[in-house]
Design a protein around this motif. Sequence first.
Motif, short mmCIF file in Angstrom:
data_model
loop_
_atom_site.label_atom_id
_atom_site.label_comp_id
_atom_site.label_asym_id
_atom_site.label_seq_id
_atom_site.Cartn_x
_atom_site.Cartn_y
_atom_site.Cartn_z
N ALA A 95 13.52 39.52 91.21
CA ALA A 95 14.98 39.62 91.30
C ALA A 95 15.64 38.86 90.15
O ALA A 95 16.58 39.36 89.53
N ALA A 96 15.14 37.67 89.85
CA ALA A 96 15.69 36.89 88.74
C ALA A 96 15.57 37.65 87.42
O ALA A 96 16.51 37.70 86.63
N GLN A 97 14.42 38.28 87.20
CA GLN A 97 14.21 39.06 85.96
C GLN A 97 15.13 40.27 85.90
O GLN A 97 15.67 40.59 84.83
N LEU A 98 15.31 40.97 87.01
CA LEU A 98 16.12 42.19 87.03
C LEU A 98 17.61 41.92 86.89
O LEU A 98 18.34 42.70 86.28
N PHE A 99 18.08 40.82 87.45
CA PHE A 99 19.52 40.55 87.45
C PHE A 99 19.99 39.71 86.26
O PHE A 99 21.17 39.73 85.92
N ALA A 100 19.08 38.99 85.61
CA ALA A 100 19.47 38.15 84.46
C ALA A 100 20.17 38.96 83.36
O ALA A 100 21.21 38.52 82.84
N PRO A 101 19.68 40.14 82.98
CA PRO A 101 20.38 40.90 81.93
C PRO A 101 21.80 41.35 82.33
O PRO A 101 22.62 41.65 81.48
N VAL A 119 20.79 36.50 95.22
CA VAL A 119 21.23 36.69 93.85
C VAL A 119 22.74 36.56 93.80
O VAL A 119 23.45 37.13 94.63
N VAL A 120 23.23 35.80 92.83
CA VAL A 120 24.66 35.70 92.56
C VAL A 120 24.93 36.56 91.33
O VAL A 120 24.27 36.42 90.30
N MET A 121 25.89 37.46 91.48
CA MET A 121 26.26 38.36 90.39
C MET A 121 27.73 38.14 90.08
O MET A 121 28.60 38.48 90.88
N PRO A 122 28.04 37.53 88.93
CA PRO A 122 29.44 37.28 88.59
C PRO A 122 30.22 38.58 88.36
O PRO A 122 29.69 39.56 87.85
N VAL A 123 31.47 38.57 88.75
CA VAL A 123 32.41 39.65 88.51
C VAL A 123 33.25 39.21 87.33
O VAL A 123 33.59 38.04 87.23
N PRO A 124 33.61 40.04 86.36
CA PRO A 124 33.53 41.49 86.45
C PRO A 124 32.11 42.00 86.29
O PRO A 124 31.28 41.41 85.61
N LEU A 125 31.86 43.11 86.94
CA LEU A 125 30.56 43.75 86.92
C LEU A 125 30.37 44.49 85.59
O LEU A 125 31.32 44.69 84.85
N PHE A 130 29.23 48.81 90.37
CA PHE A 130 28.11 48.50 91.25
C PHE A 130 26.85 49.27 90.89
O PHE A 130 25.78 48.97 91.38
N GLY A 131 26.94 50.28 90.03
CA GLY A 131 25.78 51.10 89.67
C GLY A 131 24.62 50.31 89.12
O GLY A 131 23.47 50.49 89.54
N SER A 132 24.87 49.42 88.15
CA SER A 132 23.80 48.60 87.56
C SER A 132 23.20 47.65 88.58
O SER A 132 21.99 47.41 88.58
N VAL A 133 24.04 47.11 89.43
CA VAL A 133 23.58 46.19 90.46
C VAL A 133 22.66 46.93 91.43
O VAL A 133 21.56 46.47 91.74
N GLU A 134 23.10 48.09 91.89
CA GLU A 134 22.29 48.87 92.83
C GLU A 134 21.01 49.38 92.16
O GLU A 134 19.97 49.46 92.81
N ALA A 135 21.06 49.70 90.86
CA ALA A 135 19.85 50.14 90.15
C ALA A 135 18.83 49.00 90.09
O ALA A 135 17.62 49.23 90.25
N ALA A 136 19.29 47.77 89.89
CA ALA A 136 18.38 46.62 89.87
C ALA A 136 17.73 46.43 91.25
O ALA A 136 16.53 46.17 91.35
N VAL A 137 18.53 46.60 92.31
CA VAL A 137 17.97 46.48 93.66
C VAL A 137 16.95 47.60 93.89
O VAL A 137 15.88 47.35 94.47
N GLU A 138 17.26 48.81 93.46
CA GLU A 138 16.31 49.92 93.64
C GLU A 138 14.99 49.65 92.92
O GLU A 138 13.92 49.95 93.45
N GLN A 139 15.05 49.05 91.72
CA GLN A 139 13.81 48.69 91.01
C GLN A 139 13.01 47.67 91.81
O GLN A 139 11.79 47.76 91.89
N LEU A 140 13.69 46.72 92.40
CA LEU A 140 13.02 45.71 93.21
C LEU A 140 12.36 46.36 94.42
O LEU A 140 11.21 46.06 94.75
N LEU A 141 13.06 47.29 95.07
CA LEU A 141 12.53 47.93 96.27
C LEU A 141 11.37 48.88 95.95
O LEU A 141 10.55 49.15 96.82
#
Length: 167
Positions: A95-101, A119-125, A130-141
């Motif tokens: 998760a740290a690797q996927l969300f850091a970028p 995971v803390v994700m600063p706004v603005p996204l 939310f697409g990039s955020v959800e794509a990172a979660v999908e990679q994790l899953l």
Amino acid sequence: MPSADPEKPDESQEFELLSLPLGGDSGGQEAVPVDALDSARYRLRASPGLLLGMAAGDVFCLAANETGFEVLERAGNLCIQIFTRESPGPIAELAAQLFAPLGGYLDGGHTSASGASVVVMPVPLPADGFGSVEAAVEQLLEQYPAAEWYFANVYDPHDGETPLNWW
């Protein structure tokens, strides 16, 4: 619009643990790290692993309703809770690797007994919202299909469906 600080809070400074009710019928509580701003207001130092409705940096007060608190000021951070029955270590690392970028960082519940990675994700996204955020979660899953996740502070904690639209 809330201002977001993408830097993780300094965990070496003194803080207080405050137990807040999880809500619903569970009767459970989660101890969250806070800074007391005055006799009635607190700033959340790290995003919770189980509690819904808040993220790191939010300012809140204790309330006499079923949630036990009221958010007074949003810090501009999404809280993404990831749950697993497996050891959270490998999932937290991925998760740290996927969300850091995307500007996100691992926080809060990843060290809690809840077994959650947070995971803390600063706004603005990112530009796609939310697409990039959800794509990172999908990679994790893809690597951990038994894991479950939730946006902890995007939906109304009472019904779990109504967007709060604070972003």
